[in-house]
Design an enzyme around this catalytic site. Structure first.
Site, PDB file in Angstrom:
ATOM      1  N   GLY A 107      35.236  17.472  45.730  1.00 30.15           N
ATOM      2  CA  GLY A 107      36.625  17.402  46.767  1.00 30.15           C
ATOM      3  C   GLY A 107      37.714  18.094  45.281  1.00 30.15           C
ATOM      4  O   GLY A 107      38.964  17.036  45.873  1.00 30.15           O
TER       5      GLY A 107
ATOM      6  N   ASP B 266      40.211  32.848  43.631  1.00 31.22           N
ATOM      7  CA  ASP B 266      39.282  31.293  44.369  1.00 31.22           C
ATOM      8  C   ASP B 266      41.248  30.904  44.638  1.00 31.22           C
ATOM      9  O   ASP B 266      41.165  29.325  44.536  1.00 31.22           O
ATOM     10  CB  ASP B 266      38.861  30.458  43.118  1.00 31.22           C
ATOM     11  CG  ASP B 266      38.342  29.726  43.847  1.00 31.22           C
ATOM     12  OD1 ASP B 266      38.569  29.607  45.840  1.00 31.22           O
ATOM     13  OD2 ASP B 266      37.450  28.526  43.595  1.00 31.22           O
TER      14      ASP B 266
ATOM     15  N   ILE C 138      34.145  47.537  30.516  1.00 31.50           N
ATOM     16  CA  ILE C 138      34.241  46.871  29.223  1.00 31.50           C
ATOM     17  C   ILE C 138      33.184  45.790  29.128  1.00 31.50           C
ATOM     18  O   ILE C 138      32.582  45.104  30.300  1.00 31.50           O
ATOM     19  CB  ILE C 138      35.683  45.872  29.016  1.00 31.50           C
ATOM     20  CG1 ILE C 138      36.564  45.213  30.988  1.00 31.50           C
ATOM     21  CG2 ILE C 138      36.916  46.689  28.102  1.00 31.50           C
ATOM     22  CD1 ILE C 138      37.283  44.317  30.392  1.00 31.50           C
TER      23      ILE C 138
ATOM     24  N   HIS D 250      38.289  28.497  48.756  1.00 31.76           N
ATOM     25  CA  HIS D 250      36.845  27.948  49.190  1.00 31.76           C
ATOM     26  C   HIS D 250      37.340  27.165  50.311  1.00 31.76           C
ATOM     27  O   HIS D 250      36.527  26.569  50.838  1.00 31.76           O
ATOM     28  CB  HIS D 250      35.819  27.857  47.605  1.00 31.76           C
ATOM     29  CG  HIS D 250      35.808  27.294  47.011  1.00 31.76           C
ATOM     30  ND1 HIS D 250      36.541  26.499  45.460  1.00 31.76           N
ATOM     31  CD2 HIS D 250      34.945  25.239  47.148  1.00 31.76           C
ATOM     32  CE1 HIS D 250      36.457  26.080  45.101  1.00 31.76           C
ATOM     33  NE2 HIS D 250      36.217  24.845  45.933  1.00 31.76           N
TER      34      HIS D 250
ATOM     35  N   GLY E 277      41.866  50.594  34.029  1.00 32.40           N
ATOM     36  CA  GLY E 277      41.028  52.288  34.060  1.00 32.40           C
ATOM     37  C   GLY E 277      39.800  52.195  33.157  1.00 32.40           C
ATOM     38  O   GLY E 277      39.770  52.978  32.606  1.00 32.40           O
ATOM     39  N   VAL E 278      39.318  50.679  32.626  1.00 32.33           N
ATOM     40  CA  VAL E 278      38.254  50.808  31.698  1.00 32.33           C
ATOM     41  C   VAL E 278      36.779  50.401  33.090  1.00 32.33           C
ATOM     42  O   VAL E 278      37.106  49.111  33.133  1.00 32.33           O
ATOM     43  CB  VAL E 278      38.280  50.677  30.740  1.00 32.33           C
ATOM     44  CG1 VAL E 278      39.463  51.075  29.587  1.00 32.33           C
ATOM     45  CG2 VAL E 278      39.311  49.109  30.300  1.00 32.33           C
TER      46      VAL E 278
ATOM     47  N   SER F 295      38.688  19.604  43.820  1.00 32.11           N
ATOM     48  CA  SER F 295      38.507  21.522  43.817  1.00 32.11           C
ATOM     49  C   SER F 295      40.171  21.586  44.833  1.00 32.11           C
ATOM     50  O   SER F 295      40.728  20.935  46.145  1.00 32.11           O
ATOM     51  CB  SER F 295      38.009  22.530  44.870  1.00 32.11           C
ATOM     52  OG  SER F 295      36.698  22.382  44.262  1.00 32.11           O
TER      53      SER F 295
END
Length: 488
Positions: A237, A159, A298, A129, A295-296, A239
């Site tokens: 700032g 991110d 949850i 971002h 593949g679930v 980040s």
């Protein structure tokens, strides 16, 4: 004279008798434990939580770590060029019946964040971002040296973004292990809040594997949130900056704050470095992150779910559903199972499970432990990608990457609301042709050069053969229709 001697003798004998009586009663009290302060305290005080060898000093010197890390954390300055726009004079239209639009360029937008040098030859990690939508990225070191950077790759689902500058012999940060962090451990957050270069704040680890639901679902990939929560002060700032332990080792990338004001008010969140290592490795090797799935669907376990499903434990990730051809179904996992471990590493929540699976690649085999009606079982799963295969996914072809956006099929709910049954959604617009055209995130492309686009696959196939100017038409979720011309 005799009277005085008699009085003195009587007083002397009385004193001796008083002292003897006091000693007698004191000894008698001790033998019967009456009001014996020492014994009462012994009964109240519990055994120490730590042995003497386990106790640590209350004074921890963080200065050496701080002095080291400020050299390895950089200031990331981004510029988004202003778009060319046309301005009309309403008075000219009023008097002349028409208006001649005048072109003008909107002011450039400036932004900033932080980054961490992870290699001597110029690779820098930051948040996606921070650099999203940037046309120019400048890296400034605490020595005021400055370099232009290019984006090697980005992963919105975590991110994270990897940058590269043309430099050598840089001071790279030491990489730690986020699996080894402990609650209450001292940490430092290093970054550039409010353009204040090389700012260091301290705090402790408040929680691990925290999910705060801030990352987007991108190209079919669900977000991967397993944040390290700290109370080190982090502000806009910060980040992309470093979260380090007392030894100066990188354990996380500062990414978000939880605040009603947008500024620090108690807690901040960092991406664990073990997730970062996976993302960086994949971007450098494949150009795109290879996400693995079991593949679930949850859910975290709470009191209501435990009662409804009659669960035997409150710890783990509840399997609420399975993909028909997913790895979990093939291995024998069932709905109602509770995933409790991955490769013998305990998982207590959905975020912890996602964090463990997120560090593997499709095709890897993992040992998954489950609780089934109170019994512990082990299953070997071959992980798969979001397309249900073990193939290595390639980075977007150049004609797509040049557009500077992510794409996904439109949800059935949104289609129903807009009364359409086709189109693809534009997400995460960054530096590229769509940004320059003025297109905004959320735009739904329904036609390319007046040819209807049904879904993502049709969108890619249609664009593959396009050259020159291309007209993208569609509408926004509010129903507003729009057209954008883009050169291919």
């Amino acid at each position: 004279m005799k009277n005085y001697i008699g009085l003195f003798t009587a007083a002397f004998l009385g004193g001796i008798m008083s002292v003897s009586a006091v000693n007698y009663f004191q000894n008698n009290d001790q033998s019967n434990n009456y009001f014996n302060t020492e014994n009462v305290v012994d009964e109240m005080v519990k055994p120490a939580l730590f042995t003497e060898s386990q106790r640590v000093s209350t004074y921890i010197d963080l200065s050496a770590a701080a002095e080291e890390v400020v050299r390895e954390v950089v200031h990331v300055k981004v510029t988004q060029e202003g778009q060319e726009m046309i301005k009309y004079d309403p008075m000219e239209f009023f008097y002349n019946g028409k208006a001649q639009g005048k072109k003008f360029k909107a002011p450039d937008k400036q932004g900033s964040g932080s980054g961490v040098v992870i290699s001597e030859d110029g690779y820098i990690i930051t948040n996606n971002h921070v650099i999203q939508g940037a046309d120019r990225i400048e890296i400034v070191f605490n020595t005021n040296e400055s370099y232009l950077a290019k984006v090697v790759g980005a992963d919105p689902s975590t991110d994270l973004a990897l940058l590269k500058i043309e430099a050598t012999n840089l001071k790279a940060i030491a990489i730690g292990n986020s699996d080894n962090i402990k609650l209450g451990e001292w940490v430092l957050a290093v970054g550039n809040p409010y353009n204040l270069n090389s700012t260091v704040t301290a705090g402790i680890i408040s929680a691990k594997a925290r999910n705060i639901n801030i990352l987007p679902n991108t190209n079919g990939n669900p977000p991967l949130e397993a944040f390290i929560q700290t109370d080190a002060a982090v502000n806009p700032g910060n980040s992309g900056g470093a979260l380090v332990n007392a030894r100066g080792e990188l354990i996380g990338i500062n990414s978000a704050i939880k605040s009603p004001t947008g500024s620090y008010s108690g807690y901040s969140f960092a991406i664990p470095v073990n997730i970062m290592k996976k993302v960086v490795t994949d971007i450098m090797e494949y150009g795109v992150v290879q996400r693995a799935f079991i593949g679930v669907s949850i859910r975290n376990i709470n009191a209501e779910l435990a009662k409804t499903e009659d669960l035997k434990t409150m710890s783990g990730a509840f399997v609420a559903g399975l993909a028909a051809a997913g790895a979990a179904t093939k291995a024998g996992i069932k709905r109602g199972d509770i995933v409790t471990s991955v490769n013998n590493v305990n998982v207590k929540s959905v975020a912890e499970l996602q964090s463990q699976i997120g560090r593997y690649t499709p095709g890897d085999e993992v040992l998954v432990g489950v609780n089934r009606n109170g019994d512990t079982k082990q299953f070997t799963l071959e992980l798969r990608n979001n397309k249900g295969t073990t193939d290595v996914l390639k980075a977007e072809e150049s004609y797509l990457s040049d557009l500077g956006a992510d794409f996904d099929n439109v949800s059935d709910e949104l289609k129903k609301g807009l009364e359409i049954n086709y189109g693809i959604s534009v997400q995460n617009i960054r530096s590229g042709k769509f940004l320059k055209s003025g297109m905004k995130e959320g735009f739904i492309i329904t036609h390319i050069d007046n040819v209807r686009v049904k879904d993502l696959k049709e969108f890619e196939n249609t664009l593959r053969s396009k050259n020159g100017g291309v007209l993208f038409s569609g509408l926004y979720p509010n129903g507003y229709r729009k057209y954008y011309g883009v050169g291919m």
